[in-house]
Design an enzyme around this catalytic site. Structure first.
Site, PDB file in Angstrom:
ATOM      1  N   GLY A  78      61.273  70.822 -41.092  1.00  0.00           N
ATOM      2  CA  GLY A  78      61.515  70.424 -42.468  1.00  0.00           C
ATOM      3  C   GLY A  78      60.265  69.788 -43.041  1.00  0.00           C
TER       4      GLY A  78
ATOM      5  CD  GLN B 140      57.368  65.002 -44.729  1.00  0.00           C
ATOM      6  OE1 GLN B 140      58.262  65.814 -44.910  1.00  0.00           O
ATOM      7  NE2 GLN B 140      56.953  64.641 -43.513  1.00  0.00           N
TER       8      GLN B 140
ATOM      9  CB  CYS C  97      58.497  61.749 -39.432  1.00  0.00           C
ATOM     10  SG  CYS C  97      58.093  61.950 -41.168  1.00  0.00           S
ATOM     11  CG  LEU C  98      55.842  67.531 -39.672  1.00  0.00           C
ATOM     12  CD1 LEU C  98      55.956  68.681 -40.655  1.00  0.00           C
ATOM     13  CD2 LEU C  98      55.082  67.957 -38.423  1.00  0.00           C
TER      14      LEU C  98
ATOM     15  CG  HIS D 195      63.976  63.585 -41.581  1.00  0.00           C
ATOM     16  ND1 HIS D 195      63.672  62.756 -40.535  1.00  0.00           N
ATOM     17  CD2 HIS D 195      62.788  63.923 -42.140  1.00  0.00           C
ATOM     18  CE1 HIS D 195      62.349  62.597 -40.472  1.00  0.00           C
ATOM     19  NE2 HIS D 195      61.793  63.300 -41.434  1.00  0.00           N
ATOM     20  CD  GLU D 196      62.372  67.131 -44.225  1.00  0.00           C
ATOM     21  OE1 GLU D 196      61.508  66.639 -44.991  1.00  0.00           O
ATOM     22  OE2 GLU D 196      62.196  67.205 -42.993  1.00  0.00           O
TER      23      GLU D 196
ATOM     24  CG  HIS E 221      60.383  62.509 -46.185  1.00  0.00           C
ATOM     25  ND1 HIS E 221      59.462  61.534 -45.857  1.00  0.00           N
ATOM     26  CD2 HIS E 221      60.604  63.220 -45.048  1.00  0.00           C
ATOM     27  CE1 HIS E 221      59.150  61.646 -44.573  1.00  0.00           C
ATOM     28  NE2 HIS E 221      59.830  62.658 -44.062  1.00  0.00           N
TER      29      HIS E 221
END
Length: 196
Positions: free
Chosen positions: A73, A78, A118-119, A160-161, A164
């Site tokens: 994702g 991000q 997380c990226l 999660h997304e 963000h």
């Protein structure tokens, strides 16, 4: 959930089985992703208003970046874009799904604790408790209405997304002890890089 890929980020150990070209693509993709500490990650993203070729290109680019970074994702903040937009793909062979201006319509009562990475906070995993079932409404990249009912890993990725888009990170959703340990690991890594 130990056998499932991390949210946002697959495990770094996966680099070991990748060919050099895939490793290079992953490293290049990770350089484009905003890291914790950047204010855009703590800002509530703006709704998307224009559904045009530029937006479709943004969705395509984000999907490719997510793929190259070995993520499941990726939210627009991000990559430094304050848009209420995220892309995800839980299964490697599935098409990438874009959700724009998402609204959480319903969550089930059952919750589950699972590891999330997380990226934007690479190398860190923490336990996060989330509802197992969700229903989300929004738009796709063409402005068409979408409704997604998801369970398990897909529900976790979506939540999660969506976090963000509201300036919320996994460290905000974990226990105080795990947050402290993660921050210590990040400081130790930064100190090690500074000495190198």
């Amino acid at each position: 959930m130990a056998d499932e890929p991390d949210i946002d980020e697959r495990e770094d150990d996966e680099d070991d089985g990748l060919d050099p070209e895939a490793v290079a693509r992953r490293q290049a993709a990770m350089e484009r992703i905003v890291r914790m500490g950047d204010p855009v990650l703590r800002t509530v993203a703006r709704p998307v208003e224009g559904f045009d070729g530029e937006l479709r290109e943004e969705v395509r680019w984000m999907g490719q970046l997510m793929h190259d970074a070995l993520g499941v994702g990726l939210a627009a903040p991000q990559v430094g874009i304050s848009h209420r937009l995220f892309v995800y793909r839980v299964e490697q062979d599935s098409p990438i799904v874009a959700v724009i201006n998402p609204e959480l319509e319903w969550t089930g009562d059952e919750t589950e604790i699972g590891d999330e990475g997380c990226l934007s906070i690479p190398g860190i995993q923490v336990e996060v408790e989330r509802p197992v079932h969700v229903r989300v409404g929004g738009l796709d990249e063409h402005g068409e209405v979408v409704h997604i009912e998801a369970a398990g890993l897909e529900a976790r990725v979506i939540q999660h997304e969506m976090d963000h888009l509201d300036g919320v990170l996994i460290l905000d959703r974990t226990s105080k002890d795990q947050r402290k340990a993660a921050m210590r690991a990040l400081r130790d890594r930064e100190a090690g890089q500074a000495l190198a």
